[in-house]
Design a protein around this motif. Structure first.
Motif, PDB file in Angstrom:
ATOM      1  N   GLN A  26      -1.046  -6.177   1.577  1.00  0.00           N
ATOM      2  CA  GLN A  26      -0.546  -5.880   0.237  1.00  0.00           C
ATOM      3  C   GLN A  26      -1.192  -4.616  -0.316  1.00  0.00           C
ATOM      4  O   GLN A  26      -0.508  -3.749  -0.872  1.00  0.00           O
ATOM      5  CB  GLN A  26      -0.811  -7.053  -0.693  1.00  0.00           C
ATOM      6  N   GLU A  27      -2.483  -4.488  -0.176  1.00  0.00           N
ATOM      7  CA  GLU A  27      -3.187  -3.301  -0.666  1.00  0.00           C
ATOM      8  C   GLU A  27      -2.734  -2.055   0.083  1.00  0.00           C
ATOM      9  O   GLU A  27      -2.542  -0.991  -0.518  1.00  0.00           O
ATOM     10  CB  GLU A  27      -4.694  -3.491  -0.523  1.00  0.00           C
ATOM     11  N   PHE A  28      -2.536  -2.166   1.383  1.00  0.00           N
ATOM     12  CA  PHE A  28      -2.070  -1.034   2.192  1.00  0.00           C
ATOM     13  C   PHE A  28      -0.697  -0.572   1.737  1.00  0.00           C
ATOM     14  O   PHE A  28      -0.463   0.636   1.567  1.00  0.00           O
ATOM     15  CB  PHE A  28      -2.047  -1.430   3.674  1.00  0.00           C
ATOM     16  N   LEU A  29       0.217  -1.515   1.523  1.00  0.00           N
ATOM     17  CA  LEU A  29       1.568  -1.140   1.102  1.00  0.00           C
ATOM     18  C   LEU A  29       1.575  -0.539  -0.302  1.00  0.00           C
ATOM     19  O   LEU A  29       2.332   0.389  -0.586  1.00  0.00           O
ATOM     20  CB  LEU A  29       2.494  -2.350   1.182  1.00  0.00           C
ATOM     21  N   THR A  30       0.723  -1.042  -1.174  1.00  0.00           N
ATOM     22  CA  THR A  30       0.629  -0.478  -2.520  1.00  0.00           C
ATOM     23  C   THR A  30       0.133   0.957  -2.458  1.00  0.00           C
ATOM     24  O   THR A  30       0.696   1.858  -3.094  1.00  0.00           O
ATOM     25  CB  THR A  30      -0.306  -1.329  -3.386  1.00  0.00           C
ATOM     26  N   ARG A  31      -0.923   1.190  -1.698  1.00  0.00           N
ATOM     27  CA  ARG A  31      -1.470   2.552  -1.583  1.00  0.00           C
ATOM     28  C   ARG A  31      -0.468   3.490  -0.918  1.00  0.00           C
ATOM     29  O   ARG A  31      -0.370   4.662  -1.275  1.00  0.00           O
ATOM     30  CB  ARG A  31      -2.781   2.541  -0.787  1.00  0.00           C
ATOM     31  N   LEU A  32       0.292   2.979   0.060  1.00  0.00           N
ATOM     32  CA  LEU A  32       1.295   3.793   0.735  1.00  0.00           C
ATOM     33  C   LEU A  32       2.407   4.190  -0.233  1.00  0.00           C
ATOM     34  O   LEU A  32       2.880   5.328  -0.206  1.00  0.00           O
ATOM     35  CB  LEU A  32       1.863   3.032   1.933  1.00  0.00           C
ATOM     36  N   LEU A  35       1.145   6.915  -2.430  1.00  0.00           N
ATOM     37  CA  LEU A  35       1.080   8.167  -1.678  1.00  0.00           C
ATOM     38  C   LEU A  35       2.464   8.799  -1.576  1.00  0.00           C
ATOM     39  O   LEU A  35       2.616  10.018  -1.752  1.00  0.00           O
ATOM     40  CB  LEU A  35       0.506   7.907  -0.286  1.00  0.00           C
ATOM     41  N   ALA A  36       3.488   7.981  -1.322  1.00  0.00           N
ATOM     42  CA  ALA A  36       4.857   8.501  -1.256  1.00  0.00           C
ATOM     43  C   ALA A  36       5.297   9.040  -2.616  1.00  0.00           C
ATOM     44  O   ALA A  36       5.938  10.094  -2.697  1.00  0.00           O
ATOM     45  CB  ALA A  36       5.803   7.403  -0.778  1.00  0.00           C
ATOM     46  N   LEU A  37       4.949   8.340  -3.686  1.00  0.00           N
ATOM     47  CA  LEU A  37       5.289   8.802  -5.034  1.00  0.00           C
ATOM     48  C   LEU A  37       4.601  10.123  -5.351  1.00  0.00           C
ATOM     49  O   LEU A  37       5.216  11.039  -5.915  1.00  0.00           O
ATOM     50  CB  LEU A  37       4.901   7.738  -6.057  1.00  0.00           C
ATOM     51  N   CYS A  38       3.347  10.249  -4.977  1.00  0.00           N
ATOM     52  CA  CYS A  38       2.606  11.486  -5.209  1.00  0.00           C
ATOM     53  C   CYS A  38       3.227  12.645  -4.417  1.00  0.00           C
ATOM     54  O   CYS A  38       3.360  13.752  -4.939  1.00  0.00           O
ATOM     55  CB  CYS A  38       1.149  11.294  -4.814  1.00  0.00           C
ATOM     56  N   ALA A  39       3.640  12.394  -3.189  1.00  0.00           N
ATOM     57  CA  ALA A  39       4.271  13.445  -2.385  1.00  0.00           C
ATOM     58  C   ALA A  39       5.596  13.875  -3.008  1.00  0.00           C
ATOM     59  O   ALA A  39       5.931  15.069  -3.026  1.00  0.00           O
ATOM     60  CB  ALA A  39       4.496  12.945  -0.962  1.00  0.00           C
ATOM     61  N   PHE A  40       6.349  12.915  -3.555  1.00  0.00           N
ATOM     62  CA  PHE A  40       7.610  13.249  -4.202  1.00  0.00           C
ATOM     63  C   PHE A  40       7.381  14.078  -5.463  1.00  0.00           C
ATOM     64  O   PHE A  40       8.071  15.077  -5.707  1.00  0.00           O
ATOM     65  CB  PHE A  40       8.379  11.968  -4.541  1.00  0.00           C
TER      66      PHE A  40
END
Length: 90
Positions: A26-32, A35-40
């Motif tokens: 769960q923590e991994f998917l949240t951080r991922l 990260l995708a939102l920040c890249a966008f």
């Protein structure tokens, strides 16, 4: 000399993995997702990126209280589980 049986899983480690693996996933998917939102947002330009950075800092500050409550409750729950009394009242 180390043997293969020295590195076996006991019942406690299996219980810890049953609880820990879903939490880690769960923590991994949240951080991922963050990260995708920040890249966008970084593709949108400097203004959007700096606004996103300010918003993230604000959210991190606001989330201090719920995060500390969650961590304190996790220690209480861990004590109850360790005492084999999951229905312990105040």
């Amino acid at each position: 000399m180390k043997r293969k049986r020295d590195f076996s899983f006991n019942t406690h480690s299996i219980r810890a993995l049953k609880i820990g693996i879903p939490l880690a996933l769960q923590e991994f998917l949240t951080r991922l997702s963050f990260l995708a939102l920040c890249a966008f947002v970084n593709r949108l330009g400097l203004e959007a990126s700096s606004g996103y950075g300010v918003a993230c800092k604000t959210v991190n500050f606001v989330m201090l209280v719920p995060s500390s409550l969650m961590q304190s409750m996790a220690s209480f729950v861990a004590q109850n589980v360790g005492a084999s009394n999951v229905y312990r009242n105040g």
